[in-house]
Design a protein around this motif. Structure first.
Motif, PDB file in Angstrom:
ATOM      1  N   PHE A   1       2.870   9.139   2.556  1.00  0.00           N
ATOM      2  CA  PHE A   1       2.936  10.313   1.689  1.00  0.00           C
ATOM      3  C   PHE A   1       2.387   9.937   0.323  1.00  0.00           C
ATOM      4  N   ILE A   2       1.612  10.845  -0.278  1.00  0.00           N
ATOM      5  CA  ILE A   2       1.002  10.562  -1.580  1.00  0.00           C
ATOM      6  C   ILE A   2       1.633  11.445  -2.643  1.00  0.00           C
ATOM      7  N   SER A   3       1.680  10.910  -3.869  1.00  0.00           N
ATOM      8  CA  SER A   3       2.312  11.648  -4.959  1.00  0.00           C
ATOM      9  C   SER A   3       1.448  12.808  -5.418  1.00  0.00           C
ATOM     10  N   SER A   4       0.135  12.587  -5.517  1.00  0.00           N
ATOM     11  CA  SER A   4      -0.798  13.625  -5.945  1.00  0.00           C
ATOM     12  C   SER A   4      -2.221  13.148  -5.682  1.00  0.00           C
TER      13      SER A   4
ATOM     14  N   ALA B   1       0.829  -1.200   0.000  1.00  0.00           N
ATOM     15  CA  ALA B   1       0.000   0.000   0.000  1.00  0.00           C
ATOM     16  C   ALA B   1       0.863   1.249   0.000  1.00  0.00           C
ATOM     17  N   ALA B   2       1.921   1.243   0.797  1.00  0.00           N
ATOM     18  CA  ALA B   2       2.813   2.405   0.843  1.00  0.00           C
ATOM     19  C   ALA B   2       3.453   2.660  -0.516  1.00  0.00           C
TER      20      ALA B   2
ATOM     21  N   LYS C   1       2.940   6.089  -2.937  1.00  0.00           N
ATOM     22  CA  LYS C   1       4.075   6.915  -3.341  1.00  0.00           C
ATOM     23  C   LYS C   1       4.136   7.099  -4.851  1.00  0.00           C
ATOM     24  N   LYS C   2       3.727   6.058  -5.602  1.00  0.00           N
ATOM     25  CA  LYS C   2       3.948   6.094  -7.052  1.00  0.00           C
ATOM     26  C   LYS C   2       2.726   6.507  -7.867  1.00  0.00           C
ATOM     27  N   SER C   3       1.525   6.443  -7.281  1.00  0.00           N
ATOM     28  CA  SER C   3       0.307   6.699  -8.056  1.00  0.00           C
ATOM     29  C   SER C   3      -0.538   7.789  -7.416  1.00  0.00           C
TER      30      SER C   3
END
Length: 291
Positions: free
Chosen positions: A210-213, A176-177, A181-183
């Protein structure tokens, strides 16, 4: 006008004499005579001709008989329906539901209608915060919401829901992490998913993710379609996964702030027998599940 006067009129017209009519009405002959005299006085029409052979309808009595039958029948029908409404067997109830009760609420409605087919019901998809407001205004009678409510409402917990991450089938070995991070994270607009978004924010914060967007959508079905298309991933209630197609990967989550209670809430300060019967049906179902 007292409906008993019309009933006395109808029975005397049917029986044809005071003795038989008084026995059918379980009153004395003088009491029946008094009722007929009072009715004739009220309508200013002589209804019966009295003679040795009993009581015969006059022309005026024959004219008024069908109207008396109609009024008595309508009154009996009204009293019958009034008894059903008083018992909560007939009437109307408005029910709200949200994302976590997407499957449960319609099932509860269907079960209640089997037991109370004379009840009209509406089921509206609403976020919990709006349901709380409508319950307080008595514009909803029952809401399937997050519990406990943040306002003064009675409630009954039903089950615990939890967040899961859904991702496209490709690269299903990612955690999930890794996905976050990547999507891009697909989420509902604030006015539609206030409670879910707050839960997601708590989960991300409490677990240091943390999320990318972020990309916003109007409904769950669109989010699911976008995930299948590879646009991003989503954090959704596990309770809505029955609508997820097999090409999605469902990843369980661990850590803090992943779960919450879902139940029903209602405004107990408003008397409502139908609502109480609906709640009793749900309590009964919970008891049977626990056995």
């Amino acid at each position: 006008m007292n409906i008993r006067l019309l009933q006395a009129f109808l029975v005397l017209a049917e029986k044809g004499n005071y003795a038989n009519a008084s026995r059918a009405l379980f009153i004395t002959q003088p009491a029946l005579t008094k009722q007929i005299n009072l009715l004739e006085s009220l309508v200013n029409v002589s209804l019966f001709s009295r003679g040795r052979h009993g009581a015969t309808l006059t022309a005026g009595g024959r004219r008024l008989l069908p109207e008396a039958e109609k009024v008595v029948s309508q009154t009996q029908s009204f009293m019958h329906h009034a008894a059903l409404v008083s018992a909560g067997v007939e009437g109307y109830i408005a029910v709200g539901f949200g994302l976590s009760s997407f499957y449960l609420a319609p099932r509860c409605i269907a079960e209640f209608r089997r037991d109370y087919p004379g009840t009209e019901m509406s089921l509206t998809d609403l976020p919990s915060f709006l349901q709380y407001e409508l319950l307080q205004k008595d514009e909803l009678q029952v809401g399937f919401v997050r519990v406990p409510p943040p306002v003064a409402l009675d409630y009954l917990p039903l089950f615990t829901d939890r967040l899961v991450l859904i991702a496209p089938a490709a690269s299903s070995s990612l955690t999930a992490a890794d996905w976050l991070k990547k999507s891009p994270l697909l989420r509902l607009h604030a006015e539609r998913g206030r409670g879910l978004n707050a839960q997601i924010d708590r989960f991300l914060h409490d677990n240091g993710h943390f999320i990318s967007s972020t990309e916003l959508s109007d409904d769950i079905q669109t989010i699911v379609a976008l995930v299948i298309a590879g646009t991003g991933v989503a954090l959704l209630p596990y309770s809505v996964m029955h609508i997820a197609p097999p090409e999605l990967v469902i990843i369980p989550l661990t850590g803090e702030s992943i779960s919450w209670k879902v139940g029903i809430a209602w405004n107990a300060s408003k008397e409502d027998v139908i609502r109480d019967n609906f709640i009793a049906n749900i309590r009964k179902a919970l008891t049977l599940e626990d056995q």
